[in-house]
Scaffold this motif. Structure first.
Motif, PDB file in Angstrom:
ATOM      1  N   VAL A 173     -10.018   2.640 -20.807  1.00  0.00           N
ATOM      2  CA  VAL A 173     -10.480   3.748 -21.649  1.00  0.00           C
ATOM      3  C   VAL A 173      -9.400   4.118 -22.660  1.00  0.00           C
ATOM      4  CG1 VAL A 173     -11.140   6.185 -21.674  1.00  0.00           C
ATOM      5  CG2 VAL A 173     -12.063   4.678 -19.930  1.00  0.00           C
ATOM      6  N   ALA A 174      -8.161   4.187 -22.172  1.00  0.00           N
ATOM      7  CA  ALA A 174      -7.057   4.545 -23.066  1.00  0.00           C
ATOM      8  C   ALA A 174      -6.961   3.554 -24.221  1.00  0.00           C
ATOM      9  CB  ALA A 174      -5.742   4.586 -22.288  1.00  0.00           C
ATOM     10  N   LEU A 175      -7.131   2.293 -23.891  1.00  0.00           N
ATOM     11  CA  LEU A 175      -7.016   1.250 -24.907  1.00  0.00           C
ATOM     12  C   LEU A 175      -8.116   1.394 -25.958  1.00  0.00           C
ATOM     13  CD1 LEU A 175      -5.245  -1.441 -25.218  1.00  0.00           C
ATOM     14  CD2 LEU A 175      -7.331  -2.598 -24.529  1.00  0.00           C
ATOM     15  N   VAL A 176      -9.333   1.554 -25.476  1.00  0.00           N
ATOM     16  CA  VAL A 176     -10.471   1.643 -26.396  1.00  0.00           C
ATOM     17  C   VAL A 176     -10.361   2.901 -27.265  1.00  0.00           C
ATOM     18  CG1 VAL A 176     -12.980   1.965 -26.545  1.00  0.00           C
ATOM     19  CG2 VAL A 176     -12.022   0.293 -24.937  1.00  0.00           C
ATOM     20  N   VAL A 177      -9.988   4.020 -26.634  1.00  0.00           N
ATOM     21  CA  VAL A 177      -9.912   5.278 -27.383  1.00  0.00           C
ATOM     22  C   VAL A 177      -8.736   5.263 -28.362  1.00  0.00           C
ATOM     23  CG1 VAL A 177      -9.532   7.765 -27.181  1.00  0.00           C
ATOM     24  CG2 VAL A 177     -11.109   6.620 -25.635  1.00  0.00           C
ATOM     25  N   ASN A 178      -7.612   4.726 -27.921  1.00  0.00           N
ATOM     26  CA  ASN A 178      -6.489   4.637 -28.850  1.00  0.00           C
ATOM     27  C   ASN A 178      -6.819   3.729 -30.029  1.00  0.00           C
ATOM     28  OD1 ASN A 178      -4.213   6.338 -28.199  1.00  0.00           O
ATOM     29  ND2 ASN A 178      -4.093   5.238 -26.274  1.00  0.00           N
ATOM     30  N   GLY A 179      -7.617   2.711 -29.774  1.00  0.00           N
ATOM     31  CA  GLY A 179      -8.082   1.857 -30.870  1.00  0.00           C
ATOM     32  C   GLY A 179      -8.914   2.649 -31.858  1.00  0.00           C
ATOM     33  N   PHE A 180      -9.775   3.484 -31.313  1.00  0.00           N
ATOM     34  CA  PHE A 180     -10.638   4.337 -32.137  1.00  0.00           C
ATOM     35  C   PHE A 180      -9.801   5.288 -33.007  1.00  0.00           C
ATOM     36  CE2 PHE A 180     -12.827   8.494 -32.326  1.00  0.00           C
ATOM     37  CZ  PHE A 180     -13.969   8.138 -33.030  1.00  0.00           C
ATOM     38  N   CYS A 181      -8.683   5.742 -32.455  1.00  0.00           N
ATOM     39  CA  CYS A 181      -7.838   6.734 -33.155  1.00  0.00           C
ATOM     40  C   CYS A 181      -6.755   6.109 -34.016  1.00  0.00           C
ATOM     41  CB  CYS A 181      -7.111   7.615 -32.141  1.00  0.00           C
ATOM     42  SG  CYS A 181      -8.171   8.523 -31.072  1.00  0.00           S
ATOM     43  N   LYS A 182      -6.705   4.805 -34.060  1.00  0.00           N
ATOM     44  CA  LYS A 182      -5.536   4.125 -34.594  1.00  0.00           C
ATOM     45  C   LYS A 182      -5.055   4.630 -35.959  1.00  0.00           C
ATOM     46  CE  LYS A 182      -3.867  -0.436 -35.667  1.00  0.00           C
ATOM     47  NZ  LYS A 182      -4.280  -1.802 -35.938  1.00  0.00           N
ATOM     48  N   GLU A 183      -5.988   4.798 -36.874  1.00  0.00           N
ATOM     49  CA  GLU A 183      -5.579   5.182 -38.231  1.00  0.00           C
ATOM     50  C   GLU A 183      -4.815   6.496 -38.231  1.00  0.00           C
ATOM     51  OE1 GLU A 183      -9.718   4.569 -38.755  1.00  0.00           O
ATOM     52  OE2 GLU A 183      -9.373   4.420 -40.914  1.00  0.00           O
ATOM     53  N   VAL A 184      -5.190   7.389 -37.318  1.00  0.00           N
ATOM     54  CA  VAL A 184      -4.514   8.683 -37.281  1.00  0.00           C
ATOM     55  C   VAL A 184      -3.170   8.550 -36.573  1.00  0.00           C
ATOM     56  CG1 VAL A 184      -4.650  11.065 -36.504  1.00  0.00           C
ATOM     57  CG2 VAL A 184      -6.691   9.909 -37.358  1.00  0.00           C
ATOM     58  N   LEU A 185      -3.144   7.826 -35.469  1.00  0.00           N
ATOM     59  CA  LEU A 185      -1.888   7.645 -34.734  1.00  0.00           C
ATOM     60  C   LEU A 185      -0.827   7.021 -35.634  1.00  0.00           C
ATOM     61  CD1 LEU A 185      -3.302   6.381 -31.330  1.00  0.00           C
ATOM     62  CD2 LEU A 185      -2.181   8.565 -31.746  1.00  0.00           C
ATOM     63  N   GLN A 186      -1.262   6.125 -36.503  1.00  0.00           N
ATOM     64  CA  GLN A 186      -0.311   5.476 -37.405  1.00  0.00           C
ATOM     65  C   GLN A 186       0.277   6.446 -38.417  1.00  0.00           C
ATOM     66  OE1 GLN A 186      -2.671   2.240 -38.889  1.00  0.00           O
ATOM     67  NE2 GLN A 186      -1.525   0.747 -37.703  1.00  0.00           N
ATOM     68  N   ALA A 187      -0.443   7.529 -38.677  1.00  0.00           N
ATOM     69  CA  ALA A 187       0.044   8.500 -39.658  1.00  0.00           C
ATOM     70  C   ALA A 187       1.112   9.414 -39.064  1.00  0.00           C
ATOM     71  CB  ALA A 187      -1.126   9.332 -40.186  1.00  0.00           C
ATOM     72  N   LEU A 188       1.269   9.394 -37.738  1.00  0.00           N
ATOM     73  CA  LEU A 188       2.241  10.278 -37.089  1.00  0.00           C
ATOM     74  C   LEU A 188       3.646   9.694 -37.162  1.00  0.00           C
ATOM     75  CD1 LEU A 188       0.438  11.212 -33.766  1.00  0.00           C
ATOM     76  CD2 LEU A 188       1.097  12.823 -35.545  1.00  0.00           C
ATOM     77  N   PRO A 189       4.665  10.580 -37.188  1.00  0.00           N
ATOM     78  CA  PRO A 189       6.030  10.074 -37.032  1.00  0.00           C
ATOM     79  C   PRO A 189       6.144   9.386 -35.676  1.00  0.00           C
ATOM     80  CG  PRO A 189       6.018  12.404 -37.618  1.00  0.00           C
ATOM     81  CD  PRO A 189       4.616  12.028 -37.337  1.00  0.00           C
ATOM     82  N   MET A 190       7.033   8.408 -35.630  1.00  0.00           N
ATOM     83  CA  MET A 190       7.173   7.564 -34.454  1.00  0.00           C
ATOM     84  C   MET A 190       7.256   8.322 -33.125  1.00  0.00           C
ATOM     85  SD  MET A 190      10.101   4.818 -34.421  1.00  0.00           S
ATOM     86  CE  MET A 190      11.518   5.840 -34.201  1.00  0.00           C
ATOM     87  N   GLU A 191       8.090   9.353 -33.068  1.00  0.00           N
ATOM     88  CA  GLU A 191       8.289  10.053 -31.793  1.00  0.00           C
ATOM     89  C   GLU A 191       6.986  10.679 -31.306  1.00  0.00           C
ATOM     90  OE1 GLU A 191       9.946  10.564 -34.491  1.00  0.00           O
ATOM     91  OE2 GLU A 191      12.107  10.585 -34.144  1.00  0.00           O
ATOM     92  N   PHE A 192       6.255  11.214 -32.256  1.00  0.00           N
ATOM     93  CA  PHE A 192       5.021  11.883 -31.886  1.00  0.00           C
ATOM     94  C   PHE A 192       3.924  10.892 -31.550  1.00  0.00           C
ATOM     95  CE2 PHE A 192       4.432  16.571 -33.157  1.00  0.00           C
ATOM     96  CZ  PHE A 192       5.530  16.908 -32.398  1.00  0.00           C
ATOM     97  N   ALA A 193       3.945   9.739 -32.183  1.00  0.00           N
ATOM     98  CA  ALA A 193       2.905   8.744 -31.943  1.00  0.00           C
ATOM     99  C   ALA A 193       2.892   8.344 -30.474  1.00  0.00           C
ATOM    100  CB  ALA A 193       3.119   7.529 -32.841  1.00  0.00           C
ATOM    101  N   MET A 194       4.095   8.180 -29.915  1.00  0.00           N
ATOM    102  CA  MET A 194       4.193   7.813 -28.498  1.00  0.00           C
ATOM    103  C   MET A 194       3.563   8.883 -27.624  1.00  0.00           C
ATOM    104  SD  MET A 194       5.726   5.002 -28.206  1.00  0.00           S
ATOM    105  CE  MET A 194       5.679   5.188 -26.420  1.00  0.00           C
ATOM    106  N   GLU A 195       3.993  10.114 -27.884  1.00  0.00           N
ATOM    107  CA  GLU A 195       3.520  11.220 -27.071  1.00  0.00           C
ATOM    108  C   GLU A 195       2.010  11.380 -27.238  1.00  0.00           C
ATOM    109  OE1 GLU A 195       6.094  14.674 -26.828  1.00  0.00           O
ATOM    110  OE2 GLU A 195       4.375  15.925 -27.309  1.00  0.00           O
ATOM    111  N   ALA A 196       1.551  11.213 -28.470  1.00  0.00           N
ATOM    112  CA  ALA A 196       0.137  11.395 -28.757  1.00  0.00           C
ATOM    113  C   ALA A 196      -0.713  10.355 -28.039  1.00  0.00           C
ATOM    114  CB  ALA A 196      -0.103  11.335 -30.261  1.00  0.00           C
ATOM    115  N   GLN A 197      -0.247   9.117 -28.047  1.00  0.00           N
ATOM    116  CA  GLN A 197      -0.996   8.066 -27.352  1.00  0.00           C
ATOM    117  C   GLN A 197      -1.147   8.398 -25.876  1.00  0.00           C
ATOM    118  OE1 GLN A 197       0.433   4.117 -27.770  1.00  0.00           O
ATOM    119  NE2 GLN A 197      -0.294   3.926 -29.854  1.00  0.00           N
ATOM    120  N   ALA A 198      -0.057   8.831 -25.294  1.00  0.00           N
ATOM    121  CA  ALA A 198      -0.096   9.169 -23.878  1.00  0.00           C
ATOM    122  C   ALA A 198      -1.041  10.340 -23.639  1.00  0.00           C
ATOM    123  CB  ALA A 198       1.308   9.511 -23.377  1.00  0.00           C
ATOM    124  N   LEU A 199      -0.954  11.315 -24.530  1.00  0.00           N
ATOM    125  CA  LEU A 199      -1.798  12.497 -24.390  1.00  0.00           C
ATOM    126  C   LEU A 199      -3.271  12.154 -24.477  1.00  0.00           C
ATOM    127  CD1 LEU A 199      -0.305  15.442 -26.419  1.00  0.00           C
ATOM    128  CD2 LEU A 199      -1.038  15.427 -24.046  1.00  0.00           C
TER     129      LEU A 199
END
Lengths: 507, 251
Positions: A471-497
């Protein structure tokens, strides 16, 4: 922040995410309450006396008090907005504490020893690195041996800012980063010039209340031509029970400057809903650029929808100068109720606004969030990418306004709104408002709704991933464009969240 | 290696029996082919073995090296060494092919109590394997199967297989939708993975795939049962005469 020393994220979900999720497995990670930190409360309720008390606690000048009182008078005549697609129980605004601060902060600590150890414990639990804790507590010399990538932190605990790191180093670059209460005392001319010019005290019910009772928040000023040498970050934590948090953030990027600002939020698990009504104002002058990223992880309430934060926030950026740029990125995983529309006023010619959003609502969470792009200047551009994810019994609404004014010739907007549904009890709604008042502008809107597909999950599982990883993989794929817009430190935390907040949503 | 005994399977949603008693034993290092007309239960067999929802096993057993497959979650079967190359590989938008592979490889390693592959080792490995299958760097970056041609999807399945190094590989109509060149490429990929410790179950309609992947044993499946088992010649017989004679013989 746990992700500070992490390496870069490449694409979509990574192994680190999966590990992070495994580590954090279980419910809301930040849900402890530090009830044994001694707090100093103002009496419950809001009235001119409380407003005056907050003002005097912050040692504010008369003009600030007058400003607050005017806002309060106006607020008394306003009513709660009800146009959002949210079901919210009536809030008794007189049954809240409007001011709470740790007793140990009455006098700012001079060294680590003077800081309440329980407060330090809280930072530690939040994952703010130990050295930064020392800096937060104002220990001299602590700034010297930090890792190379620096993030200056301002931490706001209930009503007060408890410390800001790297102030000296930032000062060298000419950047002012401090609590807003300090700014009101130390830089009154700057505050006077800009405060309330983007979100006026009369703006809306919650913003007006905030104007009257805001207790602290962050202040940033980047002088002309300066590229802020590090990321600036504020951590907000609501700890005290029955307390409203009203922070106010003011960011000014003067001509040709650049700053990236991160905001993180957590709160303890409480049965009773807590109120958060913040205001963020950003002023961007000619050729300047501001990136504002939020990872909002307020307590969302339990599986039955009990408790949680009511998050009513007004965030707005004013691209005043020509060619100025603003980028809002938000990952909204927390709160029982989210009411939030970070907006861009594109006033300067050729100015640009971008809004990237992931809003996740699980269990009984409700989110009504989106943006406003108000095109006033010529050839202004905006881009909206919104990813809404609903699971459990949650309702998730995207509400967005794109407005092209008569003078905004040859302006453009592109909007993409995608909704992902997990399970059959949740809802996704898209409410776009589009106004075009000239004939040379172009607005594009694309929207999709999809479900997490059983075949996708089976495919992942047949390759060895367990259901939650899948589920995490599929959902993170769905969110990818936004996750990429985050600064690196936050992207990690956001993916986990993203993964954590959807736990238990399938199967 | 793989041992299936008296396997009977119904559809979960409706009362319909699909497999009506399948017996099949694949020894270590062997390549078995299953042929049969449409609707004979070939794909169902592959799904049931890999643990897809929607099927109910009413009787029988399936074991991999003695371990009860039917008792495991799909991911546990994968970690135990079972791999299914899908007839229709699924698209996962936004998830890079490389990320997917790395997550899968490390999930399996973790399940087996092995250390995760470092980013460097993983990259080296995946590049070497991809090169053999003529999968370029671009395709490794693209989201899983999104916008892939039929041939690319099947090559990608074989790449996953190569990276995951399973013991028991099931290929479900891997030749469908492939042109001659692509079939050759895919077959070479499969043949390169043949080894003493690795077995294959190749499901196909056509003999032509078996020209490239030479089977040790050929089974004919019809109406939920294996009705005939023989050597490679059996596939040629089907190619020449169709299934009619065999079906008549079985009845």
């Amino acid at each position: 922040m746990t992700a500070l020393d992490q390496v870069e994220v490449k694409e979509g979900v990574d192994q680190e995410t999966v590990d992070a999720v495994a580590q954090l497995s279980g419910a809301y990670k930040y849900g402890w309450n530090d009830d044994d930190i001694e707090m100093d409360y103002a009496p419950k309720g809001v009235n001119p006396d409380i407003v005056a008390l907050i003002s005097s606690k912050n040692e504010e000048p008369q003009w600030m008090l007058d400003w607050r009182q005017a806002a309060f008078t106006r607020w008394e005549g306003m009513s709660v907005p009800n146009w959002a697609m949210l079901k919210v129980a009536d809030i008794d605004f007189q049954d809240l504490y409007y001011y709470a601060r740790p007793k140990s902060m009455e006098v700012k600590p001079k060294s680590l020893d003077e800081v309440d150890p329980k407060l330090l414990e809280t930072y530690k639990k939040l994952g703010i690195p130990l050295k930064e804790q020392a800096i937060l507590a104002g220990v001299e010399g602590a700034e010297n041996d930090l890792p190379e990538r620096k993030v200056a932190v301002d931490a706001v605990f209930d009503s007060v800012s408890v410390g800001t790191t790297f102030q000296a180093e930032l000062k060298k670059a000419g950047v002012i980063f401090c609590s807003i209460s300090e700014a009101i005392r130390e830089y009154p001319e700057l505050v006077k010039k800009y405060l309330g010019t983007v979100v006026p005290p009369s703006d809306n019910f919650y913003a007006t209340l905030n104007s009257a009772v805001f207790s602290d928040g962050s202040f940033v000023y980047v002088p002309p031509g300066v590229r802020c040498p590090m990321e600036l970050s504020t951590y907000f934590r609501i700890n005290a029970e029955n307390t409203g948090q009203f922070e106010r953030t003011l960011i000014i990027a003067d001509k040709g400057s650049y700053v990236s600002y991160l905001e993180g939020c957590t709160a303890p698990k409480r049965d009773v809903a807590q109120l958060h009504a913040a205001v963020v104002e950003i002023i961007i002058e000619e050729d300047a650029e501001v990136k504002y990223s939020t990872v909002q992880n307020w307590y969302p309430g339990d599986e039955e929808g009990k408790g949680g934060i009511y998050n009513f926030v007004t965030k707005r950026a004013d691209c005043r100068g020509a060619r100025s740029k603003v980028m809002w990125t938000q990952v909204e995983t927390g709160s029982a109720v989210t009411w939030k529309y970070p907006s861009c006023i594109l006033r300067g010619d050729d100015s640009q606004g971008e809004f990237y959003s992931i809003a996740i609502a699980n269990n009984y969470q409700q989110a009504d969030t989106g943006t406003k792009m108000v095109h006033l200047g010529k050839r202004t551009k905006s881009r909206i990418v919104s990813k809404g994810i609903s699971a459990g019994h949650a309702q998730n609404t995207y509400r967005g306004l794109v407005s092209m004014h008569p003078k905004a010739k040859e302006s453009r907007n592109y909007t993409q709104c995608d909704s992902l549904l997990i399970g059959s009890q949740c809802g996704a709604h898209t409410v776009p408002y589009i106004e075009v008042k000239n004939n040379s502008s172009r607005v594009e809107h694309e929207a999709t709704t999809s479900k997490v597909d059983d075949d996708q999950l089976f495919y992942c599982r047949s390759r060895g991933m367990d259901e939650e990883e899948a589920v995490a993989l599929v959902v993170n794929g769905f969110c990818k464009e936004v996750l990429q817009a985050l600064p690196m430190e936050f992207a990690m935390e956001a993916q986990a969240l993203v993964a954590i907040s959807l736990e238990g949503s399938v199967g | 290696m793989l041992e299936i005994k008296g396997l009977k399977v119904d559809l979960e949603e409706e009362e319909k029996s699909i497999l009506k008693g399948v017996d099949l034993t694949v020894g270590a290092g062997e390549v078995h082919a299953i042929m049969g007309p449409n609707g004979s239960g070939k794909s169902t067999l592959s799904y049931v073995l890999s643990g897809k929802d929607g099927y109910e096993v009413t009787e029988g057993s399936a074991t991999l090296d003695g371990a009860d497959l039917l008792d495991m979650e799909p991911e546990e079967r994968a970690a135990a060494g079972l791999f299914l190359a899908f007839q229709y590989p699924v698209e996962i938008p936004g998830v890079g092919n490389m990320t997917f592979l790395r997550t899968a490889v490390n999930a399996q390693r973790k399940a087996r109590g092995q250390d995760e592959l470092s980013a460097g080792d993983f990259l080296k490995e995946v590049r070497a394997r991809a090169k053999d299958l003529k999968i370029d760097a671009e395709m490794l970056k693209r989201p899983v199967n999104v916008g892939f041609s039929g041939g690319e999807k099947k090559r990608n399945e074989i790449l996953q297989m190569a990276m995951l190094e399973p013991k028991m590989c099931i290929l479900d109509e891997t030749d469908s939708g492939l042109d001659v060149d692509a079939m050759k490429l895919v077959s070479e990929g499969v043949n390169a993975l043949r080894s003493e410790g690795r077995s294959f179950l190749v499901i196909t309609h056509y003999q032509r795939l078996l020209d490239h992947i030479k089977p040790d044993v050929v089974h004919i499946m019809s109406n939920g049962r294996i009705i005939k088992t023989g050597g490679p010649d059996l596939a040629l017989e089907v190619e020449n005469n169709g299934y009619a004679d065999l079906l008549a013989e079985a009845e």
